[in-house]
Enzyme design. Structure first.
Site, PDB file in Angstrom:
ATOM      1  N   HIS A 100      -4.237 -14.459  10.084  1.00 19.98           N
ATOM      2  CA  HIS A 100      -3.814 -14.068   8.739  1.00 19.98           C
ATOM      3  C   HIS A 100      -4.047 -12.589   8.453  1.00 19.98           C
ATOM      4  CE1 HIS A 100      -2.743 -14.614   4.600  1.00 19.98           C
ATOM      5  NE2 HIS A 100      -3.941 -14.318   4.152  1.00 19.98           N
ATOM      6  N   HIS A 101      -5.233 -12.093   8.751  1.00 27.15           N
ATOM      7  CA  HIS A 101      -5.541 -10.699   8.371  1.00 27.15           C
ATOM      8  C   HIS A 101      -6.343 -10.031   9.487  1.00 27.15           C
ATOM      9  CE1 HIS A 101      -5.961  -7.674   5.070  1.00 27.15           C
ATOM     10  NE2 HIS A 101      -6.968  -7.279   5.838  1.00 27.15           N
ATOM     11  N   ARG A 132      -6.589 -25.033  -3.381  1.00 29.80           N
ATOM     12  CA  ARG A 132      -7.982 -25.511  -3.347  1.00 29.80           C
ATOM     13  C   ARG A 132      -8.756 -25.006  -4.560  1.00 29.80           C
ATOM     14  NH1 ARG A 132      -9.795 -22.974   1.708  1.00 29.80           N
ATOM     15  NH2 ARG A 132      -7.716 -22.097   1.853  1.00 29.80           N
ATOM     16  N   ARG A 137     -13.097 -18.185   4.414  1.00 24.70           N
ATOM     17  CA  ARG A 137     -12.069 -18.640   5.352  1.00 24.70           C
ATOM     18  C   ARG A 137     -12.581 -18.865   6.763  1.00 24.70           C
ATOM     19  NH1 ARG A 137      -7.291 -14.716   3.059  1.00 24.70           N
ATOM     20  NH2 ARG A 137      -6.951 -16.010   1.227  1.00 24.70           N
ATOM     21  N   THR A 157      -1.402 -21.441  -0.302  1.00 25.71           N
ATOM     22  CA  THR A 157      -2.379 -20.552  -0.920  1.00 25.71           C
ATOM     23  C   THR A 157      -3.712 -21.248  -1.192  1.00 25.71           C
ATOM     24  OG1 THR A 157      -2.879 -19.118  -2.794  1.00 25.71           O
ATOM     25  CG2 THR A 157      -1.432 -20.976  -3.254  1.00 25.71           C
ATOM     26  N   GLU A 158      -4.758 -20.451  -1.008  1.00 28.14           N
ATOM     27  CA  GLU A 158      -6.111 -20.914  -1.310  1.00 28.14           C
ATOM     28  C   GLU A 158      -6.222 -21.340  -2.777  1.00 28.14           C
ATOM     29  OE1 GLU A 158      -8.736 -18.080   0.612  1.00 28.14           O
ATOM     30  OE2 GLU A 158     -10.263 -18.536  -0.879  1.00 28.14           O
ATOM     31  N   GLY A 178      -1.850 -15.685  -3.430  1.00 30.01           N
ATOM     32  CA  GLY A 178      -2.960 -15.995  -4.336  1.00 30.01           C
ATOM     33  C   GLY A 178      -3.136 -15.072  -5.524  1.00 30.01           C
ATOM     34  N   GLY A 179      -3.239 -13.777  -5.286  1.00 29.57           N
ATOM     35  CA  GLY A 179      -3.449 -12.867  -6.400  1.00 29.57           C
ATOM     36  C   GLY A 179      -4.280 -11.654  -6.013  1.00 29.57           C
ATOM     37  N   HIS A 224      -6.320 -17.897   8.402  1.00 27.75           N
ATOM     38  CA  HIS A 224      -6.238 -18.578   7.100  1.00 27.75           C
ATOM     39  C   HIS A 224      -6.312 -20.063   7.408  1.00 27.75           C
ATOM     40  CE1 HIS A 224      -4.821 -20.017   3.244  1.00 27.75           C
ATOM     41  NE2 HIS A 224      -4.847 -18.775   2.761  1.00 27.75           N
ATOM     42  N   ARG A 232     -12.371 -11.274   5.348  1.00 29.51           N
ATOM     43  CA  ARG A 232     -11.878 -10.841   4.039  1.00 29.51           C
ATOM     44  C   ARG A 232     -11.857 -12.009   3.059  1.00 29.51           C
ATOM     45  NH1 ARG A 232      -7.245 -11.241   1.529  1.00 29.51           N
ATOM     46  NH2 ARG A 232      -5.896 -11.690   3.340  1.00 29.51           N
ATOM     47  N   ALA A 265       0.836  -1.211   0.000  1.00 30.12           N
ATOM     48  CA  ALA A 265       0.000   0.000   0.000  1.00 30.12           C
ATOM     49  C   ALA A 265       0.867   1.256   0.000  1.00 30.12           C
ATOM     50  CB  ALA A 265      -0.929  -0.010   1.213  1.00 30.12           C
ATOM     51  N   GLU A 274      10.390   3.083   6.510  1.00 36.47           N
ATOM     52  CA  GLU A 274      10.111   1.654   6.702  1.00 36.47           C
ATOM     53  C   GLU A 274      10.916   1.162   7.896  1.00 36.47           C
ATOM     54  OE1 GLU A 274       8.058  -0.857   5.522  1.00 36.47           O
ATOM     55  OE2 GLU A 274       9.123  -1.898   7.122  1.00 36.47           O
TER      56      GLU A 274
END
Ligand code: MEZ
Length: 503
Positions: free
Chosen positions: A436-437, A313, A334, A309-310, A102-103, A297, A476, A68, A88
């Site tokens: 995870h998030h 699946r 999830r 990664t999902e 995943g993407g 996750h 999410r 971001a 940073e």
């Protein structure tokens, strides 16, 4: 009107000088207007002559060089900003984006169209709201969905590679965009953003931790205090700040404070995801939203915390328990899949796939290389190798192949069944849910302005990515984090630059 009026190079060189002088134990000096400076030597001379001071100056300070933050910095410069600096705290850029696999979810893209996938902004919004149990901020979700196709184009324009579309949990259609070689999205994206930052000469001060966002008597942002790795404190005067520090998924005390039943869970997050930005924003009066909404996750290796990664699946893998039986629609959201795993023996399960799935997703190679995938020539032998009844596992796979052929999963209603899972070799990966998030965070509006409890904005403070709350609601969808950081990172960069021009 731009206040500092310096060329970007001025901060780059001056900042480097601050670090090197701090390392030598000298007092840092303020950069003078080095608009005319074209070489490091000239800038060094100018700095030496400048009055001693701890202060630096920038138009925009971006806090956090994850996906971001770097997106915001690049967009601000693309919009005309000339003095942007990124802080940073970690020794490398990338943040959690580096780990993203995943993407990026996007609707109505040219890549979906080429594959004959019918999607729309409305359907993307609907899926995201449903996944988030309808507590998401619908305006933010709509902005994310509306700008998602352009986000894919932007990433590709700056040198990225998002062109293969796949299936993910909670999505009505194939919507997740990943690199053409089906590798993990995060390393590609971070490499792309790093290269663009370098091309645009946007300075990043690594191992430099922001400590406070300063506001003036009128409540407007006026600067940032930070400390470098040697403990040297600095103040950067600025007009706007973009907060992009990520979530708090690696700060287990904070996770447990907001969701006590996650005590003892592992995490997929990088060590820097400790929620500092949230604390800083609150000190300036920012409102928080959905802090107790923390996602696990479902498919994480319990020993190494490696996230599978999902996409595995999505491309066909199933989940079985230690009795060799399926227990859930593997492409549920999830929260649903995680809850189902936690009800199984040892609160763990195995992800099972075949050679066809392995060949479809190069991200799997890293798991094989890491030694966290068991393989065998038959389902029976695979079962034996992982301590699961081989006959039961073979029967489960046979039943699933029948469902795949008929298109109807009579047990769990899974709709997307890409392959019959009957191509040797067979593979198993042990999984358990891990943090995870963190869906909650700083409250923002659709222009990424940070809001106070009374709904008014803190002038000059913008935020994007996992540090914010509201976009993802109670859960999410996989692939929406990368959309979030690119869409809202770009909006934050544009908004911050406009704010600088107007102030
Ligand atoms: O968005 C994510 O968290 C994601 C895509 C993770 C994954 O399973 O790859």
């Amino acid at each position: 009107m731009r206040k500092t009026g310096r060329k970007l190079a001025a901060f780059t060189l001056a900042a480097a000088m601050v670090l090197s002088m701090a390392a030598c134990g000298k007092k840092a000096e303020a950069p003078v207007d080095t608009t005319a400076a074209t070489t490091a030597e000239e800038t060094t001379v100018a700095e030496t002559e400048a009055p001693a001071s701890e202060n630096q100056k920038a138009d925009i300070v971006v806090i956090g060089a994850g996906g971001a933050g770097m997106t915001a910095a690049i967009q601000a410069v693309q919009d005309g900003a000339t003095n942007v600096v990124v802080l940073e705290k970690m020794p490398i850029t990338g943040g959690n984006t580096t780990r993203s696999t995943g993407g990026l979810n996007a609707a109505a893209t040219k890549y979906q169209e080429a594959d004959g996938i019918e999607d729309s902004v409305d359907l993307f919004v609907e899926d995201t709201m449903k996944g988030g149990k309808d507590i998401n901020d619908k305006e933010l979700v709509t902005v994310m969905a509306e700008n998602s196709a352009e986000a894919v184009d932007w990433v590709n324009e700056i040198g990225g590679d998002l062109s293969v579309v796949g299936m993910f949990g909670g999505a009505s259609v194939k919507r997740i965009h990943r690199p053409s070689d089906t590798s993990a999205v995060g390393p590609m994206l971070v490499k792309t953003l790093n290269a663009k930052m370098a091309e645009l000469n946007i300075p990043v001060l690594l191992e430099t931790t922001a400590q406070k966002i300063l506001v003036d008597a009128d409540g407007k942002v006026s600067g940032v205090t930070a400390v470098d790795k040697d403990g040297k404190e600095m103040t950067i005067d600025c007009t706007a700040v973009v907060l992009a520090t990520g979530g708090f998924g690696a700060n287990m005390d904070m996770v447990v404070e907001y969701k006590s039943d996650l005590a003892g869970f592992g995490t997929t997050n990088h060590a820097g995801a400790t929620g500092d930005g949230i604390t800083m924003a609150v000190e300036d009066g920012a409102a928080l939203v959905d802090m107790e909404q923390i996602q696990t996750h479902p498919t994480v290796n319990p020993d190494t915390q490696t996230m599978y990664t999902e996409g595995v699946r999505g491309n066909g893998a199933i989940l079985v328990n230690k009795e060799g039986l399926r227990f859930v629609n593997e492409l549920e959201t999830r929260d649903v899949v995680s809850a189902a795993i936690l009800k199984q023996t040892d609160k763990q399960c195995y992800m099972i796939f075949d050679q066809a799935v392995r060949d479809s997703l190069s991200a799997i190679e890293s798991y094989v290389k890491a030694g966290i995938v068991t393989e065998a020539d038959t389902p029976e032998a695979l079962g034996e190798a992982i301590g699961v009844d081989g006959d039961a596992l073979a029967e489960t796979l046979k039943t699933y192949a029948g469902y795949q052929a008929s298109g109807t999963d009579a047990d769990f209603g899974r709709e997307s069944m890409e392959v019959p899972l009957d191509q040797p070799k067979y593979y198993a990966a042990l999984c358990a849910p891990a943090v995870h998030h963190t869906m909650g965070g700083v409250k923002i509006n659709t222009s990424t302005e940070v809001l106070k409890e009374d709904g008014t904005a803190i002038p000059g403070l913008f935020a994007a990515g996992e540090v914010t709350g509201g976009v993802h609601g109670a859960n999410r969808l996989g692939g929406n984090a990368v959309t979030d950081i690119v869409v809202f990172g770009r909006i934050a960069g544009t908004a911050a630059e406009k704010y600088v021009m107007d102030n």
